[in-house]
Design a protein around this motif. Structure first.
Motif, PDB file in Angstrom:
ATOM      1  N   LEU A  15       0.691  -1.342  -0.113  1.00 50.08           N
ATOM      2  CA  LEU A  15      -0.044   0.277   0.057  1.00 50.08           C
ATOM      3  C   LEU A  15       0.951   1.302   0.062  1.00 50.08           C
ATOM      4  O   LEU A  15       1.797   1.271   0.662  1.00 50.08           O
ATOM      5  N   ASP A  16       0.369   2.393  -0.794  1.00 53.84           N
ATOM      6  CA  ASP A  16       1.301   3.586  -0.780  1.00 53.84           C
ATOM      7  C   ASP A  16       1.148   4.154   0.490  1.00 53.84           C
ATOM      8  O   ASP A  16       2.168   4.598   0.821  1.00 53.84           O
ATOM      9  N   GLU A  17       0.175   4.100   1.231  1.00 53.22           N
ATOM     10  CA  GLU A  17      -0.082   4.842   2.427  1.00 53.22           C
ATOM     11  C   GLU A  17      -0.597   3.749   3.404  1.00 53.22           C
ATOM     12  O   GLU A  17      -1.691   2.981   3.186  1.00 53.22           O
ATOM     13  N   PRO A  18      -0.492   3.718   4.700  1.00 51.08           N
ATOM     14  CA  PRO A  18      -0.862   2.867   5.802  1.00 51.08           C
ATOM     15  C   PRO A  18      -2.449   3.158   5.898  1.00 51.08           C
ATOM     16  O   PRO A  18      -3.052   4.280   5.562  1.00 51.08           O
ATOM     17  N   THR A  54       2.155  -4.803   8.843  1.00 50.01           N
ATOM     18  CA  THR A  54       2.063  -3.651   9.856  1.00 50.01           C
ATOM     19  C   THR A  54       3.466  -2.908   9.853  1.00 50.01           C
ATOM     20  O   THR A  54       4.417  -3.621   9.684  1.00 50.01           O
ATOM     21  N   ASN A  55       3.331  -1.559  10.177  1.00 50.97           N
ATOM     22  CA  ASN A  55       4.464  -0.809  10.285  1.00 50.97           C
ATOM     23  C   ASN A  55       4.555  -0.757  11.924  1.00 50.97           C
ATOM     24  O   ASN A  55       3.878  -1.438  12.717  1.00 50.97           O
ATOM     25  N   ASP A  56       5.554  -0.073  12.575  1.00 49.23           N
ATOM     26  CA  ASP A  56       6.081  -0.085  13.842  1.00 49.23           C
ATOM     27  C   ASP A  56       4.846   0.646  14.795  1.00 49.23           C
ATOM     28  O   ASP A  56       4.507   0.037  15.880  1.00 49.23           O
ATOM     29  N   GLU A  57       3.926   1.374  14.003  1.00 48.82           N
ATOM     30  CA  GLU A  57       2.687   2.099  14.811  1.00 48.82           C
ATOM     31  C   GLU A  57       1.580   0.948  14.782  1.00 48.82           C
ATOM     32  O   GLU A  57       0.618   1.328  15.236  1.00 48.82           O
ATOM     33  N   GLY A  58       1.656   0.040  14.149  1.00 52.91           N
ATOM     34  CA  GLY A  58       0.657  -1.110  13.999  1.00 52.91           C
ATOM     35  C   GLY A  58      -0.271  -0.777  12.804  1.00 52.91           C
ATOM     36  O   GLY A  58      -1.417  -1.500  12.826  1.00 52.91           O
ATOM     37  N   GLN A  59       0.097   0.032  12.018  1.00 49.64           N
ATOM     38  CA  GLN A  59      -0.832   0.395  10.905  1.00 49.64           C
ATOM     39  C   GLN A  59      -0.627  -0.517   9.688  1.00 49.64           C
ATOM     40  O   GLN A  59       0.445  -1.141   9.528  1.00 49.64           O
TER      41      GLN A  59
END
Length: 99
Positions: A15-18, A54-59
């Protein structure tokens, strides 16, 4: 559905953005509706499972999806109609034995 043997495909969806979990749920619903439509049209395709990245923020940043389909074109058609990215589509090989 055609009497074609279904093959295993793995799809990377970057995805381009979370996105949020709610947006992921909406995308999954759209994917399911698109699968039902394609099968009603005689296309051999079915969803097996998906893993969420997911990223580090969970998104949510993407998914790895496993489909069984008559060919790669069926997987691409599903992604296009469902409005989902298909960053990479590959045939699934034999699983590794982790022991």
């Amino acid at each position: 559905m055609a009497h074609t043997e279904l093959e295993d495909f793995l799809i990377l969806r970057d995805l381009d953005e979370p996105i949020s979990e709610a947006e992921l749920d909406a995308a999954a619903e759209q994917s399911g509706e698109t699968l039902r439509t394609l099968r009603a049209e005689g296309v051999g395709i079915t969803w097996v499972d998906s893993e969420v990245m997911t990223n580090d923020e969970g998104q949510v940043t993407g998914t790895f999806c496993h489909y069984r389909a008559e060919d790669e074109d069926a997987v691409r058609e599903h992604a296009e109609r469902a409005g989902l990215p298909a960053t990479r589509i590959s045939r699934r090989g034999s699983p590794l034995d982790g022991e």
